[in-house]
Design an enzyme around this catalytic site. Structure first.
Site, PDB file in Angstrom:
ATOM      1  N   PRO A   1      -1.728  40.064 -24.309  1.00  0.00           N
ATOM      2  CA  PRO A   1      -0.973  39.744 -23.099  1.00  0.00           C
ATOM      3  C   PRO A   1      -0.441  38.320 -23.018  1.00  0.00           C
ATOM      4  O   PRO A   1      -1.187  37.371 -22.987  1.00  0.00           O
ATOM      5  CB  PRO A   1      -1.985  39.998 -21.975  1.00  0.00           C
ATOM      6  CG  PRO A   1      -3.007  40.875 -22.580  1.00  0.00           C
ATOM      7  CD  PRO A   1      -3.106  40.443 -23.996  1.00  0.00           C
ATOM      8  N   GLU A   2       0.856  38.200 -22.972  1.00  0.00           N
ATOM      9  CA  GLU A   2       1.533  36.944 -22.705  1.00  0.00           C
ATOM     10  C   GLU A   2       2.193  37.082 -21.337  1.00  0.00           C
ATOM     11  O   GLU A   2       2.007  38.080 -20.650  1.00  0.00           O
ATOM     12  CB  GLU A   2       2.575  36.665 -23.799  1.00  0.00           C
ATOM     13  CG  GLU A   2       1.964  36.717 -25.184  1.00  0.00           C
ATOM     14  CD  GLU A   2       2.931  36.424 -26.308  1.00  0.00           C
ATOM     15  OE1 GLU A   2       3.952  35.758 -26.046  1.00  0.00           O
ATOM     16  OE2 GLU A   2       2.677  36.844 -27.427  1.00  0.00           O
TER      17      GLU A   2
ATOM     18  N   ARG B   1      -1.755  30.616 -36.439  1.00  0.00           N
ATOM     19  CA  ARG B   1      -1.273  31.921 -35.988  1.00  0.00           C
ATOM     20  C   ARG B   1      -0.197  32.448 -36.920  1.00  0.00           C
ATOM     21  O   ARG B   1       0.606  31.671 -37.464  1.00  0.00           O
ATOM     22  CB  ARG B   1      -0.680  31.808 -34.579  1.00  0.00           C
ATOM     23  CG  ARG B   1      -1.484  30.945 -33.640  1.00  0.00           C
ATOM     24  CD  ARG B   1      -2.829  31.556 -33.358  1.00  0.00           C
ATOM     25  NE  ARG B   1      -2.648  32.863 -32.761  1.00  0.00           N
ATOM     26  CZ  ARG B   1      -2.248  33.049 -31.509  1.00  0.00           C
ATOM     27  NH1 ARG B   1      -2.038  32.026 -30.722  1.00  0.00           N
ATOM     28  NH2 ARG B   1      -2.081  34.249 -31.049  1.00  0.00           N
TER      29      ARG B   1
ATOM     30  N   LYS C   1      -0.510  32.931 -18.120  1.00  0.00           N
ATOM     31  CA  LYS C   1      -1.373  34.038 -18.509  1.00  0.00           C
ATOM     32  C   LYS C   1      -2.495  34.277 -17.501  1.00  0.00           C
ATOM     33  O   LYS C   1      -3.358  35.117 -17.730  1.00  0.00           O
ATOM     34  CB  LYS C   1      -1.960  33.773 -19.893  1.00  0.00           C
ATOM     35  CG  LYS C   1      -0.887  33.712 -20.993  1.00  0.00           C
ATOM     36  CD  LYS C   1      -1.466  33.351 -22.334  1.00  0.00           C
ATOM     37  CE  LYS C   1      -0.357  33.163 -23.362  1.00  0.00           C
ATOM     38  NZ  LYS C   1      -0.866  32.651 -24.638  1.00  0.00           N
TER      39      LYS C   1
END
Length: 264
Positions: free
Chosen positions: A2-3, A254, A59
DNA sequence: TACTCTGTTGAATA
DNA sequence: TTATTCAACAGAGT
């Protein structure tokens, strides 16, 4: 997952329960999800409170109840909010279930990177009031962007975009999308971005946030065609602009995808 | 089966 | 003060 936009989508799932009273709060206080908060107080004080409103900032989400009760939820990587029938039995990863007469509001998170924070008192909880301003607000100016980049001038722009204190809501895929749309190489030192590049970056941050909110945030549909989003997950992904095979490497810890031809 | 990957972030270290 | 690395956890994919 979730962003920004996914968070907004999940927040709205619980809108179904606005105006209705919580009859029971089911949780297991020892779960990692409740680290740093008084889960027993939550269990005790939520019943009888009425869900009044919710809001997302980056977020983070806050749910406001009557009696000065608040809970904040962060979804971490695998958190989700959903609504179930009132008698629904909690599953293995359903860490918080708020029972209402007509439904159950459920928070689940298999990996437990997310968290729930409880607050009861007058006014906004301090942790909520101190969050940074939205990237889609007038407060996010080019000067604010430049300051953030200068503060982390040695860090790659990809890693900088993931800093929530400066870019609330930006996550891994959004950062890649922003850089691809602005034609900036993810390894560029943040301090080296100025002039036209800075303007392009500012513009694409807003465009990606707004576009994501409009699509993913509304009904969880995919972002617009032509976005990097549709290509970045696959090892064989191609640049939507020029068809070049995308590069994939770990940057700032990432997985990062970019077009070696048009991102300089 | 075993091993690798993951849309997050905070704590510990340098 | 800022940058880097790693762990927290569970499931999916190869």
């Amino acid at each position: 997952m979730p962003e920004l936009a996914e968070v907004e989508y999940y927040r709205k799932r619980w809108d179904a329960g606005i105006g209705a009273k919580i009859l029971a709060a089911e949780l297991r206080a020892e779960k990692r999800i409740f680290r740093g908060t008084d889960a027993h107080a939550m269990e005790r004080e939520l019943p009888g409170a009425r869900l009044l409103a919710s809001e997302a900032r980056g977020k983070q989400m806050a749910f406001r109840f009557s009696r000065g009760v608040w809970i904040a939820i962060h979804l971490g990587m695998t958190g989700r909010l959903r609504v179930e029938p009132p008698e629904f039995p909690a599953g293995k990863h359903d860490h918080l279930v708020l029972r209402q007469k007509e439904r159950a509001l459920v928070f689940s998170d298999p990996r437990q990177f997310g968290r729930v924070i409880f607050f009861r008192g007058k006014g906004e909880p301090p942790w909520w009031a101190s969050l940074p301003k939205a990237l889609t607000s007038a407060a996010f100016t080019r000067a604010v962007l430049r300051d953030a980049l200068q503060r982390h001038r040695k860090l790659s722009i990809k890693a900088t975009l993931l800093l929530q204190q400066h870019f609330p809501g930006i996550g891994n895929w959004m950062a890649d999308e922003v850089l691809w749309q602005a034609r900036i190489h993810p390894l560029t030192p943040s301090g080296g971005i100025d002039g036209a590049h800075l303007a392009a970056l500012w513009k694409s941050i807003r465009a990606v946030c707004l576009g994501a909110l409009r699509h993913v945030g509304e009904d969880f549909s995919d972002p617009p065609r032509g976005w990097l989003f549709h290509e970045r997950w696959s090892r064989r992904g191609k640049c939507p602009r020029d068809g070049t095979q995308l590069k994939r490497e770990t940057i700032g810890g990432r997985t990062t995808a970019w077009c070696p031809k048009c991102q300089m």
